[in-house]
Design an enzyme around this catalytic site. Structure first.
Site, PDB file in Angstrom:
ATOM      1  N   ASP A 257      74.797  39.578 -52.587  1.00 51.34           N
ATOM      2  CA  ASP A 257      74.734  40.586 -51.524  1.00 51.34           C
ATOM      3  C   ASP A 257      73.262  40.957 -51.303  1.00 51.34           C
ATOM      4  OD1 ASP A 257      74.064  42.128 -53.686  1.00 51.34           O
ATOM      5  OD2 ASP A 257      75.464  43.748 -53.255  1.00 51.34           O
TER       6      ASP A 257
ATOM      7  N   TYR B 228      81.134  37.194 -49.953  1.00 49.80           N
ATOM      8  CA  TYR B 228      80.608  38.073 -50.996  1.00 49.80           C
ATOM      9  C   TYR B 228      81.755  38.774 -51.739  1.00 49.80           C
ATOM     10  CZ  TYR B 228      79.315  42.288 -53.270  1.00 49.80           C
ATOM     11  OH  TYR B 228      79.252  43.279 -54.219  1.00 49.80           O
TER      12      TYR B 228
ATOM     13  N   GLU C 263      85.021  47.335 -53.423  1.00 52.64           N
ATOM     14  CA  GLU C 263      84.137  46.359 -52.777  1.00 52.64           C
ATOM     15  C   GLU C 263      84.244  46.425 -51.258  1.00 52.64           C
ATOM     16  OE1 GLU C 263      81.695  44.801 -53.892  1.00 52.64           O
ATOM     17  OE2 GLU C 263      82.020  45.025 -56.040  1.00 52.64           O
TER      18      GLU C 263
END
Ligand code: SF4
Length: 338
Positions: A142, A124, A41
């Protein structure tokens, strides 16, 4: 009760989930390693899946868990990150790994709030890790999710003002069970079906529910408020090459490309002054241009073959293509391959 749209998306994801190195297949079985979810991520922030895959493989081979990464040398991690861009992420990656080891005994916390308190983890990323690695219900939003939600709900308010509406719709669709699969389903739909240009509505599992498609405005969403033009900055970059050695310096830890190995440069501003690292006849090798998040940069490339005594940096043997993209570009401008 699950929303019809969530159901349709879940069925689609069970058959069409992308096979990615940091993922586990959809369903109730295996859960992903939080370290791998976190690393992927962070790497995927502002960067494409295609660009991330090789870096992810290299990082997880070299540093297979958070303790190994926390114990790594800063310079090794920064060098391994070179080319991926947005280098503050690499510095925060190390800080975060060290915090997880020092404050959490090497185990990632599982709630969104605790993840958010870690270095380099924004709203996020915290939501994505909580949902994907720990199956905590978290609303993950996102750019992909924004696009899908504005189309699904025909939200015509321009971004960023539309964010609360988008979040509210994403929240309504997020289920209690398997929120991680749901988050990844929306991401995959946005990446493969509900793409920015020409969304493939005919094969979309949400086509019967999609207000944007029905209104014929899907492709024009999300709307965006006009952006202010990015400022222009200029500077000089100095490529001193002597045989296979180059003059390089480590950039200051704070600021753009902080802590990265680079060719010496002047300041970057509207009216920069030359700042050669030593006296020589510097040859003009043209210009390179690079766009950062907040400005465009044009650097005049100057070269010399003299092995001068620099007032900063040091001579080193290295592969210039392993430097951050801006400096690899400058090298190609100075020494075009035949
Ligand atoms: Fe996107 Fe079309 Fe699916 Fe609507 S129907 S979510 S616009 S791909």
């Amino acid at each position: 009760m699950r929303d019809d749209r969530t159901e349709a998306l879940g069925r689609w994801y069970a058959r069409h989930a992308r096979d990615l190195p940091w993922r586990v297949p959809p369903g109730d079985g295996e859960r992903p390693d939080p370290y791998r979810t976190w690393l992927s991520e962070v790497m995927l922030q502002q960067t494409t899946v295609a660009a991330v895959k090789d870096y992810f493989a290299r990082f997880t081979t070299t540093w297979p868990d958070v303790r190994a990464l926390a114990a790594a040398d800063d310079a090794d991690v920064m060098a391994a990150w070179a080319g991926l861009g947005y280098y503050a992420r690499a510095r925060n990656l190390l800080k975060c790994a060290r915090t997880v080891v020092a404050d959490h005994d090497g185990v990632f916390p599982r709630t969104e709030a605790a993840l958010l308190a870690l270095p380099g983890i924004g709203p996020y990323t915290a939501a994505a890790i909580a949902a994907i690695a720990f199956q905590e219900r978290a609303v993950v939003v996102d750019g992909n999710v924004e696009r899908v939600m504005t189309r699904l709900g025909a939200i015509e308010t321009p971004l960023p003002a539309a964010k609360p509406e988008i979040r509210a719709l994403a929240d309504r669709l997020t289920p209690e069970d398997r929120p991680g699969d749901h988050a990844q389903a929306v991401m995959d739909l946005g990446a493969t079906v509900c793409t920015p240009k020409s969304p493939a509505c005919v094969i979309c599992p949400l086509r019967d529910h999609c207000a944007g498609r029905k209104a014929g405005i899907a492709e024009s969403l999300p709307r965006k408020a006009p952006k202010a033009p990015k400022p222009e900055r200029r500077g000089y970059v100095y490529l001193a090459r002597n045989g296979t050695d180059y003059l390089v310096e480590t950039r200051p830890p704070k600021g753009l490309l902080g802590g990265m190995l680079a060719f010496p440069t002047s300041e970057w501003s509207e009216t920069p002054l030359p700042a050669a690292p030593f006296d020589a006849r510097w040859r003009d090798a043209g210009e390179v241009r690079h766009t950062f998040t907040h400005f465009h940069l044009t650097l005049k490339v100057l070269t010399t073959a003299k092995r001068g005594n620099p007032d900063r940096g040091e001579w080193a043997r290295l592969d210039p293509e392993a430097l951050p993209t801006l400096f690899a570009k400058a090298h190609r401008a100075a020494f075009p391959s035949k």
